[in-house]
Scaffold this motif. Structure first.
Motif, PDB file in Angstrom:
ATOM      1  N   LEU A 128       0.823  -1.208   0.000  1.00  0.00           N
ATOM      2  CA  LEU A 128       0.000   0.000   0.000  1.00  0.00           C
ATOM      3  C   LEU A 128       0.859   1.261   0.000  1.00  0.00           C
ATOM      4  O   LEU A 128       0.513   2.261  -0.642  1.00  0.00           O
ATOM      5  N   ARG A 129       1.970   1.212   0.718  1.00  0.00           N
ATOM      6  CA  ARG A 129       2.870   2.376   0.722  1.00  0.00           C
ATOM      7  C   ARG A 129       3.472   2.599  -0.660  1.00  0.00           C
ATOM      8  O   ARG A 129       3.620   3.754  -1.103  1.00  0.00           O
ATOM      9  N   ARG A 130       3.813   1.508  -1.344  1.00  0.00           N
ATOM     10  CA  ARG A 130       4.328   1.641  -2.713  1.00  0.00           C
ATOM     11  C   ARG A 130       3.257   2.228  -3.638  1.00  0.00           C
ATOM     12  O   ARG A 130       3.545   3.089  -4.489  1.00  0.00           O
ATOM     13  N   GLN A 131       2.017   1.736  -3.476  1.00  0.00           N
ATOM     14  CA  GLN A 131       0.919   2.259  -4.294  1.00  0.00           C
ATOM     15  C   GLN A 131       0.709   3.749  -4.040  1.00  0.00           C
ATOM     16  O   GLN A 131       0.490   4.525  -4.981  1.00  0.00           O
ATOM     17  N   TRP A 132       0.779   4.139  -2.764  1.00  0.00           N
ATOM     18  CA  TRP A 132       0.565   5.544  -2.418  1.00  0.00           C
ATOM     19  C   TRP A 132       1.591   6.440  -3.102  1.00  0.00           C
ATOM     20  O   TRP A 132       1.243   7.473  -3.684  1.00  0.00           O
ATOM     21  N   HIS A 133       2.858   6.052  -3.027  1.00  0.00           N
ATOM     22  CA  HIS A 133       3.921   6.847  -3.653  1.00  0.00           C
ATOM     23  C   HIS A 133       3.744   6.912  -5.173  1.00  0.00           C
ATOM     24  O   HIS A 133       3.953   7.965  -5.780  1.00  0.00           O
ATOM     25  N   LYS A 134       3.344   5.779  -5.775  1.00  0.00           N
ATOM     26  CA  LYS A 134       3.157   5.753  -7.226  1.00  0.00           C
ATOM     27  C   LYS A 134       2.012   6.660  -7.657  1.00  0.00           C
ATOM     28  O   LYS A 134       2.142   7.464  -8.599  1.00  0.00           O
ATOM     29  N   ILE A 135       0.872   6.544  -6.962  1.00  0.00           N
ATOM     30  CA  ILE A 135      -0.293   7.363  -7.316  1.00  0.00           C
ATOM     31  C   ILE A 135      -0.002   8.835  -7.062  1.00  0.00           C
ATOM     32  O   ILE A 135      -0.404   9.714  -7.834  1.00  0.00           O
ATOM     33  N   ASN A 136       0.693   9.119  -5.974  1.00  0.00           N
ATOM     34  CA  ASN A 136       1.029  10.508  -5.655  1.00  0.00           C
ATOM     35  C   ASN A 136       1.927  11.119  -6.734  1.00  0.00           C
ATOM     36  O   ASN A 136       1.758  12.285  -7.120  1.00  0.00           O
ATOM     37  N   GLU A 137       2.869  10.321  -7.228  1.00  0.00           N
ATOM     38  CA  GLU A 137       3.733  10.790  -8.321  1.00  0.00           C
ATOM     39  C   GLU A 137       2.914  11.085  -9.576  1.00  0.00           C
ATOM     40  O   GLU A 137       3.126  12.104 -10.243  1.00  0.00           O
ATOM     41  N   TYR A 148      -3.822  15.890 -19.571  1.00  0.00           N
ATOM     42  CA  TYR A 148      -4.315  14.930 -18.584  1.00  0.00           C
ATOM     43  C   TYR A 148      -4.790  15.572 -17.283  1.00  0.00           C
ATOM     44  O   TYR A 148      -5.114  14.887 -16.333  1.00  0.00           O
ATOM     45  N   ALA A 149      -4.850  16.892 -17.255  1.00  0.00           N
ATOM     46  CA  ALA A 149      -5.269  17.582 -16.035  1.00  0.00           C
ATOM     47  C   ALA A 149      -6.681  17.187 -15.606  1.00  0.00           C
ATOM     48  O   ALA A 149      -7.013  17.192 -14.420  1.00  0.00           O
ATOM     49  N   SER A 150      -7.508  16.797 -16.573  1.00  0.00           N
ATOM     50  CA  SER A 150      -8.889  16.419 -16.261  1.00  0.00           C
ATOM     51  C   SER A 150      -8.974  15.127 -15.453  1.00  0.00           C
ATOM     52  O   SER A 150     -10.002  14.833 -14.846  1.00  0.00           O
ATOM     53  N   GLN A 151      -7.880  14.350 -15.447  1.00  0.00           N
ATOM     54  CA  GLN A 151      -7.861  13.090 -14.699  1.00  0.00           C
ATOM     55  C   GLN A 151      -7.372  13.272 -13.264  1.00  0.00           C
ATOM     56  O   GLN A 151      -7.271  12.315 -12.512  1.00  0.00           O
ATOM     57  N   GLN A 152      -7.103  14.501 -12.894  1.00  0.00           N
ATOM     58  CA  GLN A 152      -6.561  14.767 -11.565  1.00  0.00           C
ATOM     59  C   GLN A 152      -7.510  14.272 -10.464  1.00  0.00           C
ATOM     60  O   GLN A 152      -7.069  13.685  -9.469  1.00  0.00           O
ATOM     61  N   GLU A 153      -8.796  14.463 -10.636  1.00  0.00           N
ATOM     62  CA  GLU A 153      -9.764  14.037  -9.628  1.00  0.00           C
ATOM     63  C   GLU A 153      -9.754  12.516  -9.449  1.00  0.00           C
ATOM     64  O   GLU A 153      -9.912  12.007  -8.331  1.00  0.00           O
ATOM     65  N   ILE A 154      -9.558  11.799 -10.542  1.00  0.00           N
ATOM     66  CA  ILE A 154      -9.506  10.332 -10.467  1.00  0.00           C
ATOM     67  C   ILE A 154      -8.358   9.880  -9.574  1.00  0.00           C
ATOM     68  O   ILE A 154      -8.523   9.017  -8.708  1.00  0.00           O
ATOM     69  N   TYR A 155      -7.198  10.482  -9.775  1.00  0.00           N
ATOM     70  CA  TYR A 155      -6.037  10.091  -8.971  1.00  0.00           C
ATOM     71  C   TYR A 155      -6.174  10.556  -7.524  1.00  0.00           C
ATOM     72  O   TYR A 155      -5.673   9.900  -6.606  1.00  0.00           O
ATOM     73  N   GLU A 156      -6.856  11.665  -7.310  1.00  0.00           N
ATOM     74  CA  GLU A 156      -7.094  12.127  -5.937  1.00  0.00           C
ATOM     75  C   GLU A 156      -7.973  11.129  -5.185  1.00  0.00           C
ATOM     76  O   GLU A 156      -7.734  10.836  -4.012  1.00  0.00           O
ATOM     77  N   ARG A 157      -9.007  10.617  -5.863  1.00  0.00           N
ATOM     78  CA  ARG A 157      -9.879   9.618  -5.233  1.00  0.00           C
ATOM     79  C   ARG A 157      -9.113   8.331  -4.958  1.00  0.00           C
ATOM     80  O   ARG A 157      -9.270   7.715  -3.897  1.00  0.00           O
ATOM     81  N   ALA A 158      -8.302   7.915  -5.924  1.00  0.00           N
ATOM     82  CA  ALA A 158      -7.511   6.695  -5.740  1.00  0.00           C
ATOM     83  C   ALA A 158      -6.540   6.851  -4.577  1.00  0.00           C
ATOM     84  O   ALA A 158      -6.355   5.932  -3.766  1.00  0.00           O
ATOM     85  N   LEU A 159      -5.938   8.025  -4.479  1.00  0.00           N
ATOM     86  CA  LEU A 159      -4.993   8.284  -3.395  1.00  0.00           C
ATOM     87  C   LEU A 159      -5.701   8.231  -2.042  1.00  0.00           C
ATOM     88  O   LEU A 159      -5.175   7.668  -1.069  1.00  0.00           O
TER      89      LEU A 159
END
Length: 234
Positions: A128-137, A148-159
């Motif tokens: 999970l820590r690896r996933q967090w760092h990857k998604i945050n990057e 790709y700025a429109s996908q920012q909300e998707i990654y925020e939810r995933a994070l």
């Protein structure tokens, strides 16, 4: 003729002792949650369970890795991972009395907790820590993109989902550590007065079950969400 028979018997005996017996012993060890290691308590002083530990893994050289639980001076739980030759390892039996019998009883109770903690909870937290760092990057990357700025909300939810999972996994880990610590403390107490050993020791209560179920539900939801995201991308 007699000489040839004797030679054959010696050959068969050597084959059994050096090949078949070690393989059979290794197979039994792999299926046994608790192992006894000659000299472990001398090599690592102040082990609450003496020479008893939990099987972790084996390698191609017939060496066995055993985990010994220990309490630090501050009362924290510490795992000692140690490799040992097959010759110095035995599967303990319930025979005997006194401290040896107490050690075996407690080791049997700890085996499930330790295996779940080592093989399930700790790897989950690292993943999970690896996933967090990857998604945050990725989130920081898409935030700088015109396309790709429109996908920012998707990654925020995933994070956020990963953060919630990580919090729950760390909470679950604390439950495991607390139980293991209490069992080891109980062993120390029983060393002075065996009658103080808890009947059936400390069992996993509703708190463990509740947190584990909550974690599994959150993980299934996060997995389904991730699958949905992947589907939408095609």
């Amino acid at each position: 003729m007699i000489t040839g028979t004797i030679f054959t018997l010696i050959l068969l005996g050597g084959l059994y002792y050096f090949v078949f017996y070690p393989n059979q012993k290794l197979k039994r060890i792999r299926s046994s949650p608790i192992l006894e290691v000659d000299g472990a308590s001398t090599r690592y002083p102040n082990l609450p369970l003496g020479d008893l530990g939990v099987f972790f893994e084996s390698n191609a050289n017939r060496r066995i890795r055993v985990v010994f639980p220990k309490l630090t001076p501050d009362g924290d739980v510490q795992y000692i991972y140690s490799w040992h030759d097959l010759r110095f390892i035995r599967i303990p039996t319930s025979r005997g009395a006194g401290q040896g019998r107490i050690n075996l009883k407690i080791a049997q109770e700890l085996a499930f907790l330790m295996k779940e903690h080592i093989q399930f909870v700790e790897p989950e937290i690292l993943n999970l820590r690896r996933q967090w760092h990857k998604i945050n990057e990725l989130l920081e990357l898409v935030a700088t993109s015109d396309f790709y700025a429109s996908q920012q909300e998707i990654y925020e939810r995933a994070l956020l989902q990963v953060e919630n999972l990580l919090d729950k996994a760390e909470e679950l880990q604390q439950v495991y550590v607390r139980f293991i610590r209490e069992v080891l403390i109980g062993r120390q107490v029983a060393g002075y007065d065996p009658t103080l050993l808890l009947s059936d020791s400390v069992t996993i209560d509703h708190q463990y079950k509740r947190i584990r179920e909550e974690y599994q539900d959150m993980k299934e939801t996060a997995t389904a969400y991730a699958e949905l995201l992947r589907t939408r991308q095609f």
